[in-house]
Design a protein around this motif. Structure first.
Motif, PDB file in Angstrom:
ATOM      1  N   ILE A  25       0.710  -1.350  -0.351  1.00 45.71           N
ATOM      2  CA  ILE A  25      -0.152   0.121   0.222  1.00 45.71           C
ATOM      3  C   ILE A  25       1.606   1.483  -0.491  1.00 45.71           C
ATOM      4  O   ILE A  25       0.513   2.168  -0.723  1.00 45.71           O
ATOM      5  CB  ILE A  25      -0.698   0.189   1.465  1.00 45.71           C
ATOM      6  CG1 ILE A  25      -1.936  -1.020   0.827  1.00 45.71           C
ATOM      7  CG2 ILE A  25      -1.402   1.526   1.388  1.00 45.71           C
ATOM      8  CD1 ILE A  25      -2.925  -1.297   2.316  1.00 45.71           C
ATOM      9  N   LYS A 174      -8.048  11.555  -4.336  1.00 46.01           N
ATOM     10  CA  LYS A 174      -8.968  11.146  -4.518  1.00 46.01           C
ATOM     11  C   LYS A 174      -9.961  11.703  -3.962  1.00 46.01           C
ATOM     12  O   LYS A 174     -11.190  11.768  -4.112  1.00 46.01           O
ATOM     13  CB  LYS A 174      -8.771  10.629  -2.906  1.00 46.01           C
ATOM     14  CG  LYS A 174      -7.716   9.020  -3.371  1.00 46.01           C
ATOM     15  CD  LYS A 174      -8.323   8.113  -3.846  1.00 46.01           C
ATOM     16  CE  LYS A 174      -7.207   6.789  -4.452  1.00 46.01           C
ATOM     17  NZ  LYS A 174      -7.730   5.945  -5.658  1.00 46.01           N
ATOM     18  N   PHE A 207      -4.847   5.838   3.575  1.00 45.08           N
ATOM     19  CA  PHE A 207      -5.148   5.173   2.134  1.00 45.08           C
ATOM     20  C   PHE A 207      -6.646   4.688   3.099  1.00 45.08           C
ATOM     21  O   PHE A 207      -7.324   4.851   1.890  1.00 45.08           O
ATOM     22  CB  PHE A 207      -3.787   3.498   0.974  1.00 45.08           C
ATOM     23  CG  PHE A 207      -4.457   2.993   1.158  1.00 45.08           C
ATOM     24  CD1 PHE A 207      -4.253   2.882  -0.640  1.00 45.08           C
ATOM     25  CD2 PHE A 207      -5.495   1.887   1.121  1.00 45.08           C
ATOM     26  CE1 PHE A 207      -5.077   2.240  -1.556  1.00 45.08           C
ATOM     27  CE2 PHE A 207      -5.927   0.837   0.344  1.00 45.08           C
ATOM     28  CZ  PHE A 207      -5.694   1.147  -1.230  1.00 45.08           C
ATOM     29  N   VAL A 208      -6.540   4.052   3.971  1.00 49.02           N
ATOM     30  CA  VAL A 208      -8.118   3.347   4.018  1.00 49.02           C
ATOM     31  C   VAL A 208      -8.457   4.709   4.225  1.00 49.02           C
ATOM     32  O   VAL A 208     -10.043   4.238   4.311  1.00 49.02           O
ATOM     33  CB  VAL A 208      -7.183   2.811   5.976  1.00 49.02           C
ATOM     34  CG1 VAL A 208      -8.815   2.103   5.953  1.00 49.02           C
ATOM     35  CG2 VAL A 208      -6.780   1.498   5.187  1.00 49.02           C
ATOM     36  N   LYS A 209      -7.998   5.727   4.812  1.00 50.34           N
ATOM     37  CA  LYS A 209      -8.716   6.942   5.185  1.00 50.34           C
ATOM     38  C   LYS A 209      -9.720   7.266   4.272  1.00 50.34           C
ATOM     39  O   LYS A 209     -11.421   7.727   4.214  1.00 50.34           O
ATOM     40  CB  LYS A 209      -8.148   7.889   5.889  1.00 50.34           C
ATOM     41  CG  LYS A 209      -9.139   8.549   6.743  1.00 50.34           C
ATOM     42  CD  LYS A 209      -8.405   9.428   7.857  1.00 50.34           C
ATOM     43  CE  LYS A 209      -8.988  10.399   8.271  1.00 50.34           C
ATOM     44  NZ  LYS A 209      -8.340  11.568   9.494  1.00 50.34           N
ATOM     45  N   TRP A 210      -9.142   7.263   2.752  1.00 46.95           N
ATOM     46  CA  TRP A 210      -9.500   7.378   1.618  1.00 46.95           C
ATOM     47  C   TRP A 210     -10.861   6.922   0.869  1.00 46.95           C
ATOM     48  O   TRP A 210     -11.355   7.217   0.241  1.00 46.95           O
ATOM     49  CB  TRP A 210      -8.869   7.814   0.904  1.00 46.95           C
ATOM     50  CG  TRP A 210      -8.135   9.566   0.636  1.00 46.95           C
ATOM     51  CD1 TRP A 210      -7.143   9.737   0.711  1.00 46.95           C
ATOM     52  CD2 TRP A 210      -8.421  10.918   1.269  1.00 46.95           C
ATOM     53  NE1 TRP A 210      -6.489  11.566   1.405  1.00 46.95           N
ATOM     54  CE2 TRP A 210      -7.256  11.483   1.523  1.00 46.95           C
ATOM     55  CE3 TRP A 210      -9.739  11.127   0.331  1.00 46.95           C
ATOM     56  CZ2 TRP A 210      -7.941  13.290   1.077  1.00 46.95           C
ATOM     57  CZ3 TRP A 210     -10.291  12.501   0.902  1.00 46.95           C
ATOM     58  CH2 TRP A 210      -9.134  14.173   1.021  1.00 46.95           C
ATOM     59  N   MET A 211     -10.530   5.425   1.751  1.00 48.58           N
ATOM     60  CA  MET A 211     -11.410   4.529   0.978  1.00 48.58           C
ATOM     61  C   MET A 211     -13.006   4.512   1.847  1.00 48.58           C
ATOM     62  O   MET A 211     -14.116   4.861   1.188  1.00 48.58           O
ATOM     63  CB  MET A 211     -11.032   3.104   0.788  1.00 48.58           C
ATOM     64  CG  MET A 211      -9.947   2.879   0.750  1.00 48.58           C
ATOM     65  SD  MET A 211      -9.482   0.934   1.144  1.00 48.58           S
ATOM     66  CE  MET A 211     -10.405  -0.242  -0.011  1.00 48.58           C
ATOM     67  N   VAL A 212     -12.811   4.777   2.827  1.00 48.70           N
ATOM     68  CA  VAL A 212     -14.057   5.600   4.193  1.00 48.70           C
ATOM     69  C   VAL A 212     -14.619   6.736   3.593  1.00 48.70           C
ATOM     70  O   VAL A 212     -15.632   6.893   3.912  1.00 48.70           O
ATOM     71  CB  VAL A 212     -13.702   5.107   4.974  1.00 48.70           C
ATOM     72  CG1 VAL A 212     -14.782   5.226   6.159  1.00 48.70           C
ATOM     73  CG2 VAL A 212     -13.104   3.479   5.424  1.00 48.70           C
ATOM     74  N   ARG A 213     -13.253   7.794   3.173  1.00 44.78           N
ATOM     75  CA  ARG A 213     -14.002   8.988   3.116  1.00 44.78           C
ATOM     76  C   ARG A 213     -14.723   9.571   4.224  1.00 44.78           C
ATOM     77  O   ARG A 213     -16.019  10.655   4.023  1.00 44.78           O
ATOM     78  CB  ARG A 213     -14.994   9.120   2.292  1.00 44.78           C
ATOM     79  CG  ARG A 213     -14.070  10.829   1.792  1.00 44.78           C
ATOM     80  CD  ARG A 213     -14.462  10.919   0.139  1.00 44.78           C
ATOM     81  NE  ARG A 213     -13.968  10.194  -0.969  1.00 44.78           N
ATOM     82  CZ  ARG A 213     -13.914  10.485  -1.750  1.00 44.78           C
ATOM     83  NH1 ARG A 213     -13.268  11.620  -2.607  1.00 44.78           N
ATOM     84  NH2 ARG A 213     -12.253   9.424  -2.892  1.00 44.78           N
TER      85      ARG A 213
END
Length: 234
Positions: A25, A174, A207-213
């Protein structure tokens, strides 16, 4: 005893898989943004070649985002923050973009990155109307999210140190912001090796934060970057 050995082996395999995933990642975030860092400033004279200035100016950016960093107890910017400000101001004066967006931590009365940044820019001759303040840039994620959601930025130049550029530019992608980096690396900063290690974890986290937003800590009313920055300074 054999059962415990089997359990330990399975745990070791899981740790290796997890480590490989996190490193993968991290590399993905870096490689996705690497080509968008268009210039690196590496000397105290803040030398930026005409070629680099022209490349940035041709992007027709709405603003130059300067990301906050430590402010000393005496109210002066740390070396890292001063280097960011010097590059951002030089780009502004060279016509790379018409506005400065200064984003940092102003979550406490006694700690205020943003107004320190503003005063520094004013001392360097930047007009007050061209300075926008983001008082709730508590993290890179918050700063990028708010640049689009609050300040309505579509295109911008991001100024921070090189190691930090990849995470910031990944977030811009993102968030739907066209962004290009100018790396402020005029100093060899103390503790940089540890900072580089922490950044790997921070890239994975974002990376995870931008997936969850999730929404940032604060949003608030829109302050379009196309207007006057004075409203953001109230």
């Amino acid at each position: 005893m054999k059962i415990w050995k089997k359990v330990l082996l399975q745990l070791a395999v899981l740790v290796v898989i997890l480590a490989a995933a996190l490193l993968g990642i991290n590399q993905y975030v870096v490689s996705s943004a690497q080509g968008e860092v268009l210039c690196t400033v590496s000397d105290k004279a803040n030398t930026i070649s005409k070629t680099d200035l022209d490349r940035l100016a041709q992007k027709d950016a709405d603003c130059i985002l300067v990301l906050g960093a430590l402010v000393r107890k005496d109210g002066s910017p740390s070396y890292m923050l001063q280097d960011r400000l010097d590059v951002g101001i030089k780009l502004y004066k060279a016509g790379a973009a018409p506005k400065l967006l200064l984003s940092g931590d102003h979550g406490q009365v006694r700690y205020d990155e943003v107004n320190v940044m503003k005063e520094y820019a004013l001392e360097q001759g930047v007009p007050k109307k061209d300075i926008f303040l983001d008082h709730a840039g508590f993290s890179t994620y918050d700063s990028i999210y708010r640049a689009k959601a609050v300040f309505q930025v579509e295109k911008m130049i991001v100024v921070t140190q090189g190691y930090h550029q990849y995470r910031a530019l990944y977030g811009c992608e993102k968030m739907g912001i066209d962004a290009w980096g100018a790396a402020a690396d005029q100093t060899t900063y103390r503790g940089q090796k540890m900072r580089d290690l922490r950044e790997i974890a921070a890239r994975d986290k974002d990376f995870v934060k931008w997936m969850v937003r999730p929404e940032p800590t604060y949003l608030g009313d829109a302050i379009p970057i196309s207007g006057s920055g004075i409203k953001s300074q109230d």
